[in-house]
Design an enzyme around this catalytic site. Structure first.
Site, short mmCIF file in Angstrom:
data_model
loop_
_atom_site.label_atom_id
_atom_site.label_comp_id
_atom_site.label_asym_id
_atom_site.label_seq_id
_atom_site.Cartn_x
_atom_site.Cartn_y
_atom_site.Cartn_z
N ARG A 94 0.86 -1.19 0.00
CA ARG A 94 0.00 0.00 0.00
C ARG A 94 0.89 1.24 0.00
O ARG A 94 1.72 1.41 0.90
CB ARG A 94 -0.93 0.01 1.23
CG ARG A 94 -1.74 1.27 1.34
CD ARG A 94 -2.80 1.24 2.46
NE ARG A 94 -3.49 2.51 2.46
CZ ARG A 94 -3.45 3.40 3.46
NH1 ARG A 94 -2.83 3.14 4.59
NH2 ARG A 94 -4.07 4.56 3.35
N HIS A 138 -2.97 11.09 0.54
CA HIS A 138 -2.48 10.89 1.91
C HIS A 138 -1.87 12.22 2.37
O HIS A 138 -0.70 12.31 2.70
CB HIS A 138 -1.48 9.73 1.94
CG HIS A 138 -1.27 9.11 3.30
ND1 HIS A 138 -1.43 7.76 3.55
CD2 HIS A 138 -0.91 9.65 4.49
CE1 HIS A 138 -1.17 7.49 4.82
NE2 HIS A 138 -0.84 8.62 5.42
N GLU A 183 -7.73 8.67 5.86
CA GLU A 183 -8.05 9.33 7.13
C GLU A 183 -8.52 10.77 7.01
O GLU A 183 -7.83 11.70 7.44
CB GLU A 183 -6.83 9.27 8.07
CG GLU A 183 -6.33 7.86 8.33
CD GLU A 183 -5.27 7.80 9.43
OE1 GLU A 183 -4.77 8.86 9.85
OE2 GLU A 183 -4.95 6.70 9.88
N ASN A 309 -8.01 1.90 9.56
CA ASN A 309 -6.74 2.15 10.25
C ASN A 309 -7.02 2.14 11.74
O ASN A 309 -7.91 2.84 12.22
CB ASN A 309 -6.15 3.50 9.85
CG ASN A 309 -5.62 3.51 8.42
OD1 ASN A 309 -5.68 2.50 7.73
ND2 ASN A 309 -5.12 4.65 8.00
N TYR A 311 -5.01 2.18 15.57
CA TYR A 311 -3.81 2.24 16.40
C TYR A 311 -4.14 2.08 17.88
O TYR A 311 -3.42 1.44 18.61
CB TYR A 311 -3.07 3.56 16.18
CG TYR A 311 -2.40 3.62 14.82
CD1 TYR A 311 -1.14 3.09 14.64
CD2 TYR A 311 -3.06 4.15 13.72
CE1 TYR A 311 -0.53 3.10 13.39
CE2 TYR A 311 -2.47 4.15 12.47
CZ TYR A 311 -1.21 3.62 12.31
OH TYR A 311 -0.61 3.62 11.08
N GLU A 360 -3.92 0.05 8.07
CA GLU A 360 -2.78 0.49 8.88
C GLU A 360 -2.96 0.00 10.29
O GLU A 360 -4.07 0.03 10.84
CB GLU A 360 -2.66 2.03 8.96
CG GLU A 360 -2.13 2.68 7.72
CD GLU A 360 -2.02 4.20 7.86
OE1 GLU A 360 -1.77 4.71 8.99
OE2 GLU A 360 -2.18 4.87 6.83
C1 FCB Z 1 -1.72 7.45 10.59
C2 FCB Z 1 -1.25 7.94 9.25
C3 FCB Z 1 0.10 7.46 8.84
C4 FCB Z 1 1.06 7.39 10.01
C5 FCB Z 1 0.43 6.68 11.18
C6 FCB Z 1 1.33 6.54 12.38
O1 FCB Z 1 -2.65 8.32 11.11
O2 FCB Z 1 -2.16 7.57 8.24
O3 FCB Z 1 0.57 8.27 7.82
O4 FCB Z 1 1.51 8.64 10.32
O5 FCB Z 1 -0.74 7.35 11.56
#
Ligand code: FCB
Length: 459
Positions: A94, A138, A183, A309, A311, A360
């Site tokens: 990607r 992006h 995002e 995505n 985290y 992500e």
């Molecule tokens: C996300 C982004 C990516 C990277 C990660 C840690 O929000 O899409 O570019 O910075 O965080």
């Protein structure tokens, strides 16, 4: 829709190593990057300025005072970088395209060198047996469009659709998957309201207008691309932070619902349901965007996939309480793999979602390069291995419970320019020594390589 209640840390990495056999047949393992974070060569071959070039020049915006001017020098080193991706044994890569390489002013004439670069890159993936997953935006908006009002300006949506069509016409179905936006919460709220990303504004009205025009641009782009690349998958990538109330008391629950609405539902519901969430719309008062008749129908295009995505979660407490026993990455983000299982289950249960990909997921930790007895370089990043193992297990658990999740992309292939943190946060499976651009596979990279190289399940 209800907010998820706090299940604590139920997902743990399995004690046995994960293999491809733990995932459905055809599940795509991949790695992800983005143009501004890795390419460098910001002034070469006719590329125009992006809003990130401008933002990085403003004192105090980037914590270590750096920029993406050189980054990982991927613009020049892409063949070796694709070899590296190939060596990981993954199926897919990607990447994103820098709009100002293709249209330096964001409109009109195309810079042939820009499209040539991405064509070579895509062909380079195909030659190596890697499936190209492209993201069109992006965050590196051409500065010329920002000068005309950026995403606060409705015309930017039309310009985006024109750019998307241009890319699709050239790269065609060699690209198996096109995501329009990465995002949009970040390129609107974080950028126009919280001021932490380019263009660094602090204006909620402008942020909500930007968010609406991003979604409109997405819808127009999908419409424009459909007939050009009917065989490619079209979708969008959203960042989600499932929000949990710290307690069952009404204040915490209301705050969690609001947090979830502003962060997750505000973007998801126009795309999938064709409406903004009423509770949040009301809360925004006079800052709500100007929605023209027909906009929401354009925004709600049929999608082939939703990119997720993930985290960390949101944890909401009226009294400022922190989650007990939690661990955090160097970003200060709680490690909460259960959130990913909960999120995928909830999306599947409560929304008409297309097939999903985790586009992500990853973690920053302060890595150190060490020299082994045999003089080779190594990075022993046990915490990152644990993070990936736990989150892949979280994906597996959603999958066995019936969620149609078709792939997972580790963020990131290699350490890179982490936006407002500059080079001070490392997310890579591969360590980058910025002094000489050496790449060193970390232990997490070896771990992911072992998974991606394991035997695939039968049909
Ligand atoms: C996300 C982004 C990516 C990277 C990660 C840690 O929000 O899409 O570019 O910075 O965080």
């Amino acid at each position: 829709m209800t907010t998820i209640q706090g299940t604590q840390h139920a997902v743990q990495p399995t004690t046995r190593p994960l293999t491809r056999a733990d995932f459905p047949a055809g599940f795509q393992f991949g790695v992800a990057t983005s143009s501004y974070q890795i390419e460098g060569a910001t002034r070469e071959d006719g590329r125009g300025d992006s809003i990130w070039d401008t933002f990085c020049r403003e004192p105090g915006r980037i914590s270590d005072g750096t920029s993406g001017e050189v980054a990982c020098d991927h613009y020049h080193r892409w063949p070796q970088d694709l070899d590296l991706v190939r060596s990981l044994g993954v199926d897919a890569y990607r990447f994103s395209l820098a709009w100002p390489r293709i249209q330096p002013d964001g409109r009109g004439a195309v810079n042939p060198a820009g499209l040539d670069f991405y064509e070579r890159l895509v062909d380079g993936m195909l030659e190596r047996g890697l499936r190209p997953y492209a993201t069109l935006y992006h965050w590196d908006l051409p500065q010329a469009l920002q000068d005309a009002g950026g995403w606060d300006h409705r015309d930017t949506a039309h310009r985006f659709a024109e750019y998307a069509r241009t890319v699709a016409a050239r790269l065609g179905e060699r690209v198996v998957s096109y995501a329009t936006l990465n995002e949009p919460w970040c390129s609107s709220i974080l950028s126009y309201q919280l001021g932490q990303h380019a263009p660094g504004l602090q204006d909620r009205r402008a942020a909500l207008s930007a968010a609406h025009h991003l979604l409109l641009g997405h819808g127009e782009a999908v419409k424009a691309m459909r007939s050009v690349v009917p065989g490619s998958e079209l979708g969008i990538v959203l960042n989600f932070s499932p929000t949990y109330p710290a307690t069952e008391n009404p204040e915490d629950r209301a705050a969690a619902r609001r947090g979830d609405g502003e962060f997750n539902r505000w973007f998801l519901e126009p795309l999938l349901l064709g409406e903004y969430p009423a509770d949040i719309w009301e809360g925004y008062g006079t800052d709500v965007p100007e929605v023209h008749p027909g906009d929401l129908e354009i925004i709600r295009q049929p999608l082939d996939f939703l990119g997720v995505n993930y985290y960390t979660r949101g944890y909401v407490s009226a009294s400022g309480q922190k989650p007990a026993g939690a661990s955090f990455t160097q970003m200060g983000w709680e490690v909460f793999p259960q959130g990913l299982t909960d999120l995928l289950l909830r999306l599947n249960r409560d929304y008409p979602v297309p097939p999903m990909f985790v586009t992500e997921n990853g973690a920053a930790y302060p890595d150190t390069l060490s020299v082994e007895a045999d003089q080779t370089a190594a990075v022993h990043d046990a915490e990152r291995v644990h993070y990936f193992a736990a989150h892949l297990e979280a994906v597996r658990q959603a999958s066995v419970q019936g969620v149609d999740v078709r792939g997972y992309f580790a963020w990131s292939l290699m350490d890179n320019f982490e936006w407002a943190y500059g080079y001070s946060r490392r997310f890579g499976l591969v360590y980058v020594d910025y002094a000489d651009q050496t790449r060193v596979l970390k232990d997490s990279g070896r771990w992911y390589q072992a998974l991606a190289s394991s035997e695939a399940p039968g049909p």
